[in-house]
Design a protein around this motif. Structure first.
Motif, PDB file in Angstrom:
ATOM      1  N   LEU A 186       0.829  -1.155   0.049  1.00  0.00           N
ATOM      2  CA  LEU A 186       0.035  -0.057   0.076  1.00  0.00           C
ATOM      3  C   LEU A 186       0.895   1.422  -0.104  1.00  0.00           C
ATOM      4  CD1 LEU A 186      -2.631  -0.926   2.520  1.00  0.00           C
ATOM      5  CD2 LEU A 186      -3.068  -0.630   0.193  1.00  0.00           C
ATOM      6  N   LEU A 190       0.519   3.444  -3.222  1.00  0.00           N
ATOM      7  CA  LEU A 190      -0.361   4.586  -2.989  1.00  0.00           C
ATOM      8  C   LEU A 190       0.213   5.937  -2.379  1.00  0.00           C
ATOM      9  CD1 LEU A 190      -3.499   2.707  -2.151  1.00  0.00           C
ATOM     10  CD2 LEU A 190      -3.010   3.312  -4.378  1.00  0.00           C
ATOM     11  N   GLU A 192       0.885   8.757   0.080  1.00  0.00           N
ATOM     12  CA  GLU A 192      -0.016   9.316   0.825  1.00  0.00           C
ATOM     13  C   GLU A 192      -0.924  10.278  -0.111  1.00  0.00           C
ATOM     14  OE1 GLU A 192       1.954  11.885   3.589  1.00  0.00           O
ATOM     15  OE2 GLU A 192       3.232  10.300   4.499  1.00  0.00           O
ATOM     16  N   GLN A 194      -4.350  11.165  -1.436  1.00  0.00           N
ATOM     17  CA  GLN A 194      -5.647  11.109  -0.811  1.00  0.00           C
ATOM     18  C   GLN A 194      -6.576  10.415  -2.104  1.00  0.00           C
ATOM     19  OE1 GLN A 194      -6.848  12.101   2.450  1.00  0.00           O
ATOM     20  NE2 GLN A 194      -8.565  10.754   1.558  1.00  0.00           N
ATOM     21  N   ARG A 196      -5.931   8.433  -4.758  1.00  0.00           N
ATOM     22  CA  ARG A 196      -5.829   6.991  -4.978  1.00  0.00           C
ATOM     23  C   ARG A 196      -6.154   6.282  -3.790  1.00  0.00           C
ATOM     24  NH1 ARG A 196      -0.730   8.899  -7.165  1.00  0.00           N
ATOM     25  NH2 ARG A 196       0.492   8.080  -5.445  1.00  0.00           N
ATOM     26  N   TRP A 197      -5.952   6.545  -2.479  1.00  0.00           N
ATOM     27  CA  TRP A 197      -6.418   5.872  -1.281  1.00  0.00           C
ATOM     28  C   TRP A 197      -7.978   5.742  -1.370  1.00  0.00           C
ATOM     29  CZ3 TRP A 197      -4.616   2.606   2.237  1.00  0.00           C
ATOM     30  CH2 TRP A 197      -3.217   2.733   2.477  1.00  0.00           C
ATOM     31  N   SER A 198      -8.562   6.785  -1.640  1.00  0.00           N
ATOM     32  CA  SER A 198     -10.205   7.141  -1.425  1.00  0.00           C
ATOM     33  C   SER A 198     -10.742   6.037  -2.804  1.00  0.00           C
ATOM     34  CB  SER A 198     -10.538   8.364  -1.754  1.00  0.00           C
ATOM     35  OG  SER A 198     -10.001   9.186  -0.802  1.00  0.00           O
ATOM     36  N   CYS A 218      -5.815   1.802  -9.680  1.00  0.00           N
ATOM     37  CA  CYS A 218      -5.965   2.978  -8.787  1.00  0.00           C
ATOM     38  C   CYS A 218      -4.898   4.179  -9.227  1.00  0.00           C
ATOM     39  CB  CYS A 218      -5.919   2.713  -7.377  1.00  0.00           C
ATOM     40  SG  CYS A 218      -7.606   1.839  -6.766  1.00  0.00           S
ATOM     41  N   ALA A 271      -3.484   2.962   6.446  1.00  0.00           N
ATOM     42  CA  ALA A 271      -3.488   4.265   5.632  1.00  0.00           C
ATOM     43  C   ALA A 271      -2.761   5.289   6.304  1.00  0.00           C
ATOM     44  CB  ALA A 271      -5.031   4.680   5.256  1.00  0.00           C
ATOM     45  N   VAL A 275      -4.725  10.774   5.886  1.00  0.00           N
ATOM     46  CA  VAL A 275      -5.717  10.278   4.605  1.00  0.00           C
ATOM     47  C   VAL A 275      -6.913   9.454   5.328  1.00  0.00           C
ATOM     48  CG1 VAL A 275      -5.465   8.528   2.799  1.00  0.00           C
ATOM     49  CG2 VAL A 275      -3.821  10.128   3.002  1.00  0.00           C
ATOM     50  N   TYR A 279     -10.852  10.682   4.629  1.00  0.00           N
ATOM     51  CA  TYR A 279     -11.668   9.735   3.988  1.00  0.00           C
ATOM     52  C   TYR A 279     -13.029   9.514   4.706  1.00  0.00           C
ATOM     53  CZ  TYR A 279     -13.408   5.431   2.019  1.00  0.00           C
ATOM     54  OH  TYR A 279     -14.479   4.342   1.287  1.00  0.00           O
TER      55      TYR A 279
END
Length: 561
Positions: A186, A190, A192, A194, A196-198, A218, A271, A275, A279
């Motif tokens: 991760l 990804l 940090e 935001q 891509r994480w979401s 992603c 995460a 972030v 989310y």
């Protein structure tokens, strides 16, 4: 008033604080218990480092079950005393015989079969069990599982150690290995970012490909964008990335409204903190009144399942609605620090918990002080198989005599004589003997039929006989009254578990200092088998300082040949 004590009132728990990490008596058996935390690849070499007589003593003395890799290594050796001893014990305790596990070719076929079955929830659950058993035995590695497992959320669930698995030898190490790899993947894919994480969090629950394919879809750290609607070239899959197709989307592969290995909760815990916070803040809040719909299902699934992670708990405590706080308070994995804040307005949820210190039950009853019907109902609920909780409650409420009297009145005809004597003693110590005399007369209809302690109190005109009789009633520490099954929750409901991003403490120590290091393992074996005192963790640290690294870390099983 001076606190009342009694020789038969236990003030400290006799239960093992951590049932998974309890050491046997000093000697060779401690080596076998330590191997619960070892890589399966290291186990055979460690056992070869033990003297044959020491290994035979260990397998005869230690409580079963053993880690599957240990059983396989002992039984797979040439004929020996240790092999005969373990075989005889397994015949007597067949439930401790490890299941046969699959290797990578079989696992890949099982994954293909699950895909053909459209990943039904029962199929995904079975796959997780098969994969975890193989990880514990060493027939699959964490790297192989992370690379090949699909759907992606199944990979993530293998990084969760449930309360039932916590006491299974080798499960804490296996799930920790997967969690470490998932966290690294991760972070690498990804960062940090935001967005891509979401995107990943929204699409993860319905994505049918591997975790690596999900993260590639992603977008990568270089900013390249992908489509989370594709599971890769071999299996196109287009879930609704918004998760609005509830209950599909965010929990497509799970049939139950809750689970002990919730993948989205763990992903939030892995995460970056800010972030995860942003989310959660962007998720739709649960309306009031709560209607059925995607937001309610999503929050309910996150907060009633396990594991609980720091971003999720902090968000609910800082910004959550009453319904969200009640879900959190009811979760058996909620630690005491969070219950202190979530408990206000959640009295019923606190009383429904199977694992909670007595102070939370006392706070819940005090919330009912203006509702005698609620006091009566919940007190009677404690009068059955929860007598230990009832006795803790009455002695914790001596500073609230009104509610205390309501509790005693509610249970006076429903508990054993000993429990009633103990409850009477608490009431008498709080307000004197007169309310006890009245309650006993109401219960029996005649003072001649009253309990001996009550009659003695009337003869002396004091509360002393009632309090003295109560002190003779044995009481257990609240942790000792928790069932073995529920005690597993107690081991995981800690603040440290909310923050854990990798291994459990002992497994982290073994991974950092002993994995693939034969010289250190041999020294640890020598010390533990020789009867070294003190915690195993201290022995490992001492050996790590005394025995320097020698070249490249190796596979100990190969080095032992």
């Amino acid at each position: 008033m001076e606190a009342l004590t009694s020789p038969v009132w236990v003030t400290q728990s006799t239960a093992v604080r951590d049932p998974a990490a309890a050491d046997p008596a000093p000697g060779p058996a401690r080596v076998l218990r330590l191997l619960d935390a070892a890589r399966p690849a290291d186990v055979a070499g460690v056992l070869r480092a033990m003297a044959p007589e020491a290994l035979a003593e260990a397998v005869g003395a230690i409580a079963l079950p053993l880690a599957p890799a240990v059983v396989a290594a002992v039984l797979g050796e040439r004929p020996s005393v240790a092999r005969e001893v373990l075989a005889c014990r397994l015949v007597q305790q067949p439930e401790c015989v490890p299941v046969r596990t699959m290797g990578l070719p079989e696992y890949r076929r099982a994954l293909d079969d699950a895909a053909a079955d459209d990943y039904r929830d029962v199929t995904v659950s079975r796959l997780r069990t098969l994969a975890l058993d193989a990880l514990r035995s060493g027939t699959l590695t964490a790297g192989q599982v992370v690379e090949h497992t699909r759907p992606a959320v199944l990979t993530v669930t293998l990084g969760v150690c449930t309360p039932e698995e916590y006491v299974q030898p080798g499960a804490r190490r296996a799930t920790g290995d997967v969690r470490v790899l998932v966290r690294g993947l991760l972070a690498a894919k990804l960062g940090e970012d935001q967005e891509r994480w979401s995107t990943m969090l929204d699409a993860s629950g319905g994505f049918g490909g591997t975790l690596g394919e999900l993260l590639d879809a992603c977008g990568g750290p270089d900013g390249s964008a992908g489509s989370a609607g594709s599971a890769g070239p071999e299996r196109p899959d287009r879930p609704d990335p918004s998760g609005a197709d509830a209950p599909g989307g965010f929990r497509r592969f799970f049939g139950s409204p809750r689970t002990d290995h919730n993948p989205q909760s763990l992903l939030l815990g892995l995460a970056p903190r800010d972030v995860a916070g942003r989310y959660l803040a962007a998720l739709h809040d649960v309306p009031k009144p709560v209607p059925p719909g995607p937001p309610q299902l999503r929050w309910g699934w996150l907060l009633t399942s396990g594991p609980l992670t720091r971003p999720l708990v902090d968000h609910v405590l800082d910004r959550g609605l009453p319904a969200q706080r009640r879900w959190l308070a009811r979760n058996e994995l909620c630690p005491d620090s969070a219950l202190e804040r979530a408990g206000a307005g959640s009295a019923q949820e606190l009383l429904l918990r199977r694992v909670a210190p007595p102070r939370f039950r006392r706070a819940a009853f005090r919330a009912f002080e203006r509702d005698p019907a609620q006091v009566r109902t919940w007190a009677q609920n404690l009068a059955g198989d929860r007598l230990d909780q009832l006795l803790d409650l009455v002695w914790d409420m001596t500073d609230d005599p009104v509610t205390l009297r309501q509790v005693v009145l509610a249970v006076s005809g429903r508990v054993t004589t000993a429990a009633l004597v103990c409850a009477y003693g608490a009431l008498a110590s709080a307000v004197g003997p007169e309310p006890v005399w009245a309650l006993e007369l109401q219960r029996t209809g005649s003072l001649e039929q009253a309990l001996p302690a009550v009659r003695a109190s009337q003869l002396t005109g004091t509360a002393d006989p009632l309090v003295d009789a109560a002190r003779q009633v044995p009481r257990r520490h609240w942790l000792d009254a928790v069932s073995d099954q529920d005690h597993r929750y107690q081991a995981l409901r800690t603040d440290a578990e909310l923050d854990r991003a990798g291994h459990f403490p002992r497994e982290a120590l073994v991974a950092a200092h002993l994995d693939g290091r034969p010289e250190r393992w041999r020294e640890v074996v020598r010390r533990l088998a020789g009867g070294a005192a003190g915690p195993v963790e201290a022995v490992i640290r001492e050996v790590a300082e005394a025995v320097p690294e020698r070249g490249q870390v190796v596979e100990l099983a190969a080095a032992g040949r």
